[in-house]
Design a protein around this motif. Structure first.
Motif, mmCIF file in Angstrom:
data_model
loop_
_atom_site.group_PDB
_atom_site.id
_atom_site.type_symbol
_atom_site.label_atom_id
_atom_site.label_comp_id
_atom_site.label_asym_id
_atom_site.label_seq_id
_atom_site.Cartn_x
_atom_site.Cartn_y
_atom_site.Cartn_z
ATOM 1 N N UNK A 1 -14.762 9.014 67.052
ATOM 2 C CA UNK A 1 -16.086 8.403 66.461
ATOM 3 C C UNK A 1 -17.107 8.569 67.839
ATOM 4 N N UNK A 2 -16.727 6.798 67.920
ATOM 5 C CA UNK A 2 -17.458 6.124 69.036
ATOM 6 C C UNK A 2 -17.131 5.972 70.733
ATOM 7 N N UNK A 3 -16.642 7.221 70.439
ATOM 8 C CA UNK A 3 -16.424 7.096 72.248
ATOM 9 C C UNK A 3 -17.303 6.755 73.546
ATOM 10 N N UNK A 4 -18.163 7.309 72.982
ATOM 11 C CA UNK A 4 -18.663 7.022 74.093
ATOM 12 C C UNK A 4 -19.202 4.893 73.719
ATOM 13 N N UNK A 5 -19.101 4.353 72.197
ATOM 14 C CA UNK A 5 -19.155 3.207 72.586
ATOM 15 C C UNK A 5 -18.206 2.341 72.720
ATOM 16 N N UNK A 6 -17.526 2.663 72.984
ATOM 17 C CA UNK A 6 -15.463 2.236 72.738
ATOM 18 C C UNK A 6 -15.618 0.872 72.265
ATOM 19 N N UNK A 7 -15.425 0.380 73.141
ATOM 20 C CA UNK A 7 -15.554 -1.435 72.783
ATOM 21 C C UNK A 7 -16.550 -2.033 71.381
ATOM 22 N N UNK A 8 -16.693 -1.120 71.008
ATOM 23 C CA UNK A 8 -17.752 -1.981 69.552
ATOM 24 C C UNK A 8 -17.049 -1.556 68.403
ATOM 25 N N UNK A 9 -16.462 -0.154 68.391
ATOM 26 C CA UNK A 9 -15.793 0.364 67.705
ATOM 27 C C UNK A 9 -14.061 0.130 67.456
ATOM 28 N N UNK A 10 -13.636 -0.425 68.743
ATOM 29 C CA UNK A 10 -12.695 -0.830 68.657
ATOM 30 C C UNK A 10 -12.719 -2.557 68.517
ATOM 31 N N UNK A 11 -13.376 -2.337 68.943
ATOM 32 C CA UNK A 11 -13.409 -4.418 67.954
ATOM 33 C C UNK A 11 -14.022 -4.231 67.151
ATOM 34 N N UNK A 12 -14.565 -3.612 66.177
ATOM 35 C CA UNK A 12 -15.269 -3.878 64.852
ATOM 36 C C UNK A 12 -14.271 -3.094 63.803
ATOM 37 N N UNK A 13 -13.490 -2.229 64.187
ATOM 38 C CA UNK A 13 -12.459 -1.680 63.803
ATOM 39 C C UNK A 13 -11.136 -2.338 63.080
ATOM 40 N N UNK A 14 -11.021 -2.854 64.499
ATOM 41 C CA UNK A 14 -9.766 -3.569 65.086
ATOM 42 C C UNK A 14 -10.014 -5.045 63.546
ATOM 43 N N UNK A 15 -11.267 -5.619 63.438
ATOM 44 C CA UNK A 15 -10.994 -6.483 62.523
ATOM 45 C C UNK A 15 -10.564 -6.271 61.916
ATOM 46 N N UNK A 16 -10.969 -5.088 60.515
ATOM 47 C CA UNK A 16 -9.980 -4.925 59.600
ATOM 48 C C UNK A 16 -8.758 -4.110 59.846
ATOM 49 N N UNK A 17 -8.919 -3.742 60.799
ATOM 50 C CA UNK A 17 -7.485 -2.822 60.371
ATOM 51 C C UNK A 17 -6.523 -4.068 60.924
ATOM 52 N N UNK A 18 -6.155 -4.704 61.859
ATOM 53 C CA UNK A 18 -5.574 -6.313 62.354
ATOM 54 C C UNK A 18 -5.273 -6.590 61.302
ATOM 55 N N UNK A 19 -6.187 -7.766 60.212
ATOM 56 C CA UNK A 19 -6.187 -8.184 59.176
ATOM 57 C C UNK A 19 -5.168 -7.143 58.120
ATOM 58 N N UNK A 20 -5.584 -6.085 57.653
ATOM 59 C CA UNK A 20 -4.895 -5.031 56.912
ATOM 60 C C UNK A 20 -3.228 -5.473 56.827
ATOM 61 N N UNK A 21 -2.817 -5.432 58.894
ATOM 62 C CA UNK A 21 -1.368 -4.887 58.684
ATOM 63 C C UNK A 21 -0.628 -6.077 58.696
ATOM 64 N N UNK A 22 -1.326 -6.816 59.113
ATOM 65 C CA UNK A 22 -1.000 -8.142 58.536
ATOM 66 C C UNK A 22 -0.869 -8.866 57.884
ATOM 67 N N UNK A 23 -1.472 -8.647 56.765
ATOM 68 C CA UNK A 23 -1.208 -8.699 55.285
ATOM 69 C C UNK A 23 0.074 -7.625 54.835
ATOM 70 N N UNK A 24 -0.081 -6.246 55.422
ATOM 71 C CA UNK A 24 1.040 -5.072 54.772
ATOM 72 C C UNK A 24 1.987 -5.722 54.872
ATOM 73 N N UNK A 25 2.505 -6.237 56.219
ATOM 74 C CA UNK A 25 3.720 -6.859 56.605
ATOM 75 C C UNK A 25 4.087 -7.904 56.139
ATOM 76 N N UNK A 26 3.305 -8.814 55.720
ATOM 77 C CA UNK A 26 3.552 -10.077 54.819
ATOM 78 C C UNK A 26 3.276 -9.784 53.670
ATOM 79 N N UNK A 27 2.995 -9.057 52.500
ATOM 80 C CA UNK A 27 3.412 -7.875 51.349
ATOM 81 C C UNK A 27 4.986 -8.003 51.506
ATOM 82 N N UNK A 28 5.200 -6.488 52.748
ATOM 83 C CA UNK A 28 6.971 -6.487 52.287
ATOM 84 C C UNK A 28 7.691 -7.649 52.792
ATOM 85 N N UNK A 29 7.667 -8.878 53.439
ATOM 86 C CA UNK A 29 8.328 -9.834 53.691
ATOM 87 C C UNK A 29 8.252 -10.080 52.279
ATOM 88 N N UNK A 30 7.055 -10.936 51.313
ATOM 89 C CA UNK A 30 6.998 -11.198 50.217
ATOM 90 C C UNK A 30 8.029 -10.825 49.114
#
Length: 194
Positions: free
Chosen positions: A161-190
């Protein structure tokens, strides 16, 4: 496992969230300097990996941000950039027009989870060789598919959706995405330890 809504409430509770994310978006625009933004995302990933409540760090320790950004960049290039580039190139030569983009879709979808799983394996002992443990990667991806499907689709949608402003959605979405991914794999390890 926290939901996107729970994580967003925590992020938006920071009075300076807009300023911190705007800095990340602007930094993402500048080649070489954008490694600092990747380091920031790596820190967010590590918060999820250690099951800490998400909090947006300050942009103050530039040396550590740069080193963490290099880690993120190397793993990202190997496990996301290279596969996307190769499939795109092969599809362009093998197909014509819009059909050429079809093989890229599953690779785009899997790039984030594969890269995050490799980043998780790297973060255990800080050894790049650990990223190439194919058995561990495949188990992680199979057993956490239910956890990464929605965040991955949301992240891809936000970036598209934000192709025109790609760095902003990449970074902003990345804040949520990478936190959730780190948490998901830690949950699997637990769960695997029980």
């Amino acid at each position: 496992m926290p939901t996107i809504e729970q994580v967003s409430k925590q992020v938006f509770s920071d009075n300076n969230w807009l300023k911190k994310c705007a800095i990340g978006g602007v930094v993402s625009l500048i080649p070489i300097v954008n490694i600092f933004a990747l380091g920031y995302l790596y820190r967010i990933f590590m918060q999820g990996r250690t099951e800490k409540t998400i909090s947006l760090p300050e942009w103050d320790d530039l040396k550590t941000l740069f080193i963490d950004g290099l880690r993120f960049l190397v793993v990202g290039l190997i496990f996301a950039g290279l596969p996307i580039g190769l499939v795109t190139l092969c599809a362009e030569f093998a197909f014509d027009g819009m059909i050429a983009r079809i093989p890229v879709i599953p690779v785009l979808f899997l790039a984030g989870p594969v890269m995050s799983a490799a980043l998780y394996l790297y973060s255990v002992k800080q050894d790049i060789a650990d990223c190439f443990n194919i058995d561990a990667l495949s188990v992680m991806l199979r057993k956490t598919a239910i956890n990464y499907t929605v965040p991955t689709l949301a992240y891809l949608g936000l970036c598209l959706l934000g192709l025109v402003l790609l760095p902003f959605p990449f970074f902003f979405g990345g804040v949520f995405y990478f936190y959730l991914m780190g948490f998901a794999f830690r949950d699997l390890e637990n769960r695997a330890r029980k």
